[in-house]
Design a protein around this motif. Structure first.
Motif, PDB file in Angstrom:
ATOM      1  N   GLU A 214      57.339 -62.469  22.867  1.00 57.67           N
ATOM      2  CA  GLU A 214      57.129 -63.667  23.935  1.00 57.67           C
ATOM      3  C   GLU A 214      58.588 -64.229  23.399  1.00 57.67           C
ATOM      4  O   GLU A 214      59.454 -65.396  24.000  1.00 57.67           O
ATOM      5  CB  GLU A 214      56.783 -64.758  22.963  1.00 57.67           C
ATOM      6  CG  GLU A 214      54.990 -64.267  23.246  1.00 57.67           C
ATOM      7  CD  GLU A 214      55.310 -64.478  24.896  1.00 57.67           C
ATOM      8  OE1 GLU A 214      55.564 -65.232  25.510  1.00 57.67           O
ATOM      9  OE2 GLU A 214      54.208 -63.193  25.215  1.00 57.67           O
ATOM     10  N   LEU A 215      59.421 -64.449  22.178  1.00 54.78           N
ATOM     11  CA  LEU A 215      61.004 -65.131  22.186  1.00 54.78           C
ATOM     12  C   LEU A 215      62.087 -64.384  22.917  1.00 54.78           C
ATOM     13  O   LEU A 215      62.580 -65.224  23.522  1.00 54.78           O
ATOM     14  CB  LEU A 215      61.397 -64.904  20.793  1.00 54.78           C
ATOM     15  CG  LEU A 215      62.541 -65.257  19.922  1.00 54.78           C
ATOM     16  CD1 LEU A 215      62.738 -66.523  20.675  1.00 54.78           C
ATOM     17  CD2 LEU A 215      62.810 -64.875  19.012  1.00 54.78           C
ATOM     18  N   LEU A 225      62.828 -74.520  25.237  1.00 57.78           N
ATOM     19  CA  LEU A 225      62.576 -75.364  24.705  1.00 57.78           C
ATOM     20  C   LEU A 225      61.505 -74.280  24.159  1.00 57.78           C
ATOM     21  O   LEU A 225      60.903 -74.739  22.573  1.00 57.78           O
ATOM     22  CB  LEU A 225      61.563 -76.312  25.498  1.00 57.78           C
ATOM     23  CG  LEU A 225      59.766 -76.898  24.714  1.00 57.78           C
ATOM     24  CD1 LEU A 225      61.014 -77.914  24.212  1.00 57.78           C
ATOM     25  CD2 LEU A 225      59.025 -77.656  25.974  1.00 57.78           C
ATOM     26  N   LYS A 226      60.604 -73.345  24.818  1.00 59.07           N
ATOM     27  CA  LYS A 226      59.901 -72.018  24.245  1.00 59.07           C
ATOM     28  C   LYS A 226      60.929 -71.443  23.595  1.00 59.07           C
ATOM     29  O   LYS A 226      59.919 -71.636  21.949  1.00 59.07           O
ATOM     30  CB  LYS A 226      59.636 -70.815  25.177  1.00 59.07           C
ATOM     31  CG  LYS A 226      58.456 -70.918  25.010  1.00 59.07           C
ATOM     32  CD  LYS A 226      57.122 -70.064  25.507  1.00 59.07           C
ATOM     33  CE  LYS A 226      56.447 -68.629  25.309  1.00 59.07           C
ATOM     34  NZ  LYS A 226      55.851 -67.804  26.739  1.00 59.07           N
ATOM     35  N   ILE A 230      59.372 -70.656  19.243  1.00 65.86           N
ATOM     36  CA  ILE A 230      59.164 -69.544  18.569  1.00 65.86           C
ATOM     37  C   ILE A 230      59.944 -69.961  17.185  1.00 65.86           C
ATOM     38  O   ILE A 230      59.316 -69.311  16.240  1.00 65.86           O
ATOM     39  CB  ILE A 230      59.256 -68.389  19.529  1.00 65.86           C
ATOM     40  CG1 ILE A 230      58.523 -68.590  20.661  1.00 65.86           C
ATOM     41  CG2 ILE A 230      58.699 -67.322  19.035  1.00 65.86           C
ATOM     42  CD1 ILE A 230      58.515 -67.663  21.187  1.00 65.86           C
ATOM     43  N   ALA A 231      60.895 -70.224  17.113  1.00 69.21           N
ATOM     44  CA  ALA A 231      62.381 -69.860  15.815  1.00 69.21           C
ATOM     45  C   ALA A 231      61.355 -70.831  14.684  1.00 69.21           C
ATOM     46  O   ALA A 231      62.060 -70.144  13.806  1.00 69.21           O
ATOM     47  CB  ALA A 231      63.209 -70.170  16.307  1.00 69.21           C
ATOM     48  N   MET A 325      71.837 -68.734  16.413  1.00 71.38           N
ATOM     49  CA  MET A 325      71.820 -67.256  17.338  1.00 71.38           C
ATOM     50  C   MET A 325      71.492 -68.041  18.883  1.00 71.38           C
ATOM     51  O   MET A 325      71.955 -67.468  19.655  1.00 71.38           O
ATOM     52  CB  MET A 325      70.233 -66.508  16.522  1.00 71.38           C
ATOM     53  CG  MET A 325      70.194 -65.289  18.082  1.00 71.38           C
ATOM     54  SD  MET A 325      68.834 -64.423  17.175  1.00 71.38           S
ATOM     55  CE  MET A 325      67.344 -65.045  18.145  1.00 71.38           C
ATOM     56  N   LEU A 326      70.088 -68.967  19.255  1.00 70.25           N
ATOM     57  CA  LEU A 326      69.653 -69.326  20.075  1.00 70.25           C
ATOM     58  C   LEU A 326      70.487 -70.036  20.966  1.00 70.25           C
ATOM     59  O   LEU A 326      71.024 -70.281  21.719  1.00 70.25           O
ATOM     60  CB  LEU A 326      68.268 -70.034  20.029  1.00 70.25           C
ATOM     61  CG  LEU A 326      67.455 -69.201  19.339  1.00 70.25           C
ATOM     62  CD1 LEU A 326      65.807 -70.163  19.652  1.00 70.25           C
ATOM     63  CD2 LEU A 326      67.093 -68.176  20.101  1.00 70.25           C
ATOM     64  N   VAL A 327      71.388 -70.916  19.663  1.00 71.35           N
ATOM     65  CA  VAL A 327      72.772 -71.742  20.410  1.00 71.35           C
ATOM     66  C   VAL A 327      73.429 -70.975  20.755  1.00 71.35           C
ATOM     67  O   VAL A 327      73.907 -70.694  22.591  1.00 71.35           O
ATOM     68  CB  VAL A 327      72.938 -73.567  19.459  1.00 71.35           C
ATOM     69  CG1 VAL A 327      74.658 -73.255  20.020  1.00 71.35           C
ATOM     70  CG2 VAL A 327      71.960 -73.941  18.963  1.00 71.35           C
TER      71      VAL A 327
END
Length: 331
Positions: A214-215, A225-226, A230-231, A325-327
């Motif tokens: 899902e990530l 947002l999602k 999850i993170a 990682m996400l940023v």
């Protein structure tokens, strides 16, 4: 899988070889074939005097050959199973003379796990000539979902593609571990059920909403947002969601996305990327959000994060690494 089934079917039909040499990295089918022979070749009355189980760490090649040359007692044949035969790897060439002329009244099973014999050696050539040689190779990550589907079909069940993908990501490539979980589902759910993500969450303990699968989907869709939710869940449950595994699977997704961008014919995506056709749409969506140059940069970012997740050059915790990682992916 097909070769293992054929071996078992031949035994059922009475085509029993005097020697089975089962080798290779994947122990699952080695155990399945060995267990079938142990359970079915002799009757319960015959097993007491004519079935022996030895372990490679406790015996020598000479001990095994001596046991194999013994005559059966009040039975047509004896069964000799050598488990963990890979412990005899240093002396396996001494098995050459027996492989050249196995005793016809003995059914010997050599379980040579995690290794293979050098195919240039005389012992291997004699085994190929006079025995049933089975080599069990480790399945690749992308082969696991289809393996799950085939096993469940054989048990009378179906499974949704998303559910089989979740299972493969959660359980890895250990077929024995996967098989145990499938057996649990088969006990709980009525035959004919098509297994979905809710069944997996309820019975195996794997969240259908908070997992790497899902990530990756959230990242591909640009759903910040999602992805951060999850993170956060991963950071709160690091034992169930190791950072190294998360980084590896996100890296795999973007590596495949890079391949997807390079395809001239996108209709071949499932085959080229070695994924279930059901998931091609995820790559289509991600390709719209991440041009090829951006994907190349993300792949480099993920390499850096992977190194940090292994403790090299950084002392960041899981939470901070996931955020970084996400940023950098969404930047």
């Amino acid at each position: 899988m097909e070769e293992a089934v054929k071996i078992v079917n031949d035994i059922k039909a009475g085509k029993i070889a005097p020697l089975y040499f089962l080798m290779g990295e994947e122990p699952y089918y080695i155990d399945r074939i060995s267990d079938y022979i142990e359970d079915n070749v002799l009757s319960e009355d015959e097993k007491g005097f004519n079935q022996t189980v030895l372990y490679g760490r406790d015996v020598s090649i000479e001990d095994i050959v001596s046991s194999a040359k013994r005559y059966p007692m009040m039975a047509e044949r004896q069964v000799l199973i050598v488990k963990e035969a890979q412990d005899l790897a240093k002396t396996i060439e001494r098995f050459d003379s027996y492989a050249e002329n196995p005793t016809p009244t003995t059914v010997m099973v050599m379980c040579y796990k995690y290794k293979t014999i050098d195919k240039r050696k005389s012992v291997y050539k004699n085994l190929k000539k006079n025995a049933v040689v089975f080599e069990s190779s480790k399945l690749k990550d992308y082969q696991i979902p289809s393996w799950i589907e085939r096993v469940l079909k054989g048990k009378g069940y179906g499974i949704e593609p998303k559910a089989s993908a979740m299972l493969s990501e959660f359980l890895g490539t250990d077929l024995g571990k996967i098989s145990n979980e499938l057996d649990k589902l088969a006990i709980i759910l009525p035959k004919g059920t098509t297994i979905n993500t809710k069944h997996i969450e309820d019975n195996i303990g794997f969240s259908k909403d908070f997992n790497v699968f899902e990530l990756r989907k959230a990242i591909g869709e640009g759903n910040k947002l999602k992805a951060f939710q999850i993170a956060r869940y991963f950071a709160d449950n690091p034992r169930d969601n190791p950072m190294v595994v998360t980084t590896s699977l996100v890296f795999q997704f973007f590596s495949q996305l890079l391949q997807y961008h390079g395809l001239k014919d996108k209709k071949t995506a499932a085959t080229a990327l070695k994924i279930n056709p059901y998931f091609v749409k995820d790559y289509e969506a991600a390709a719209r959000n991440y041009p090829m140059r951006k994907v190349s940069n993300i792949v480099n970012v993920l390499r850096e994060v992977d190194v940090k997740s292994k403790g090299v050059g950084a002392s960041l915790g899981t939470d901070d690494l996931l955020k970084e990682m996400l940023v950098r992916i969404f930047d």
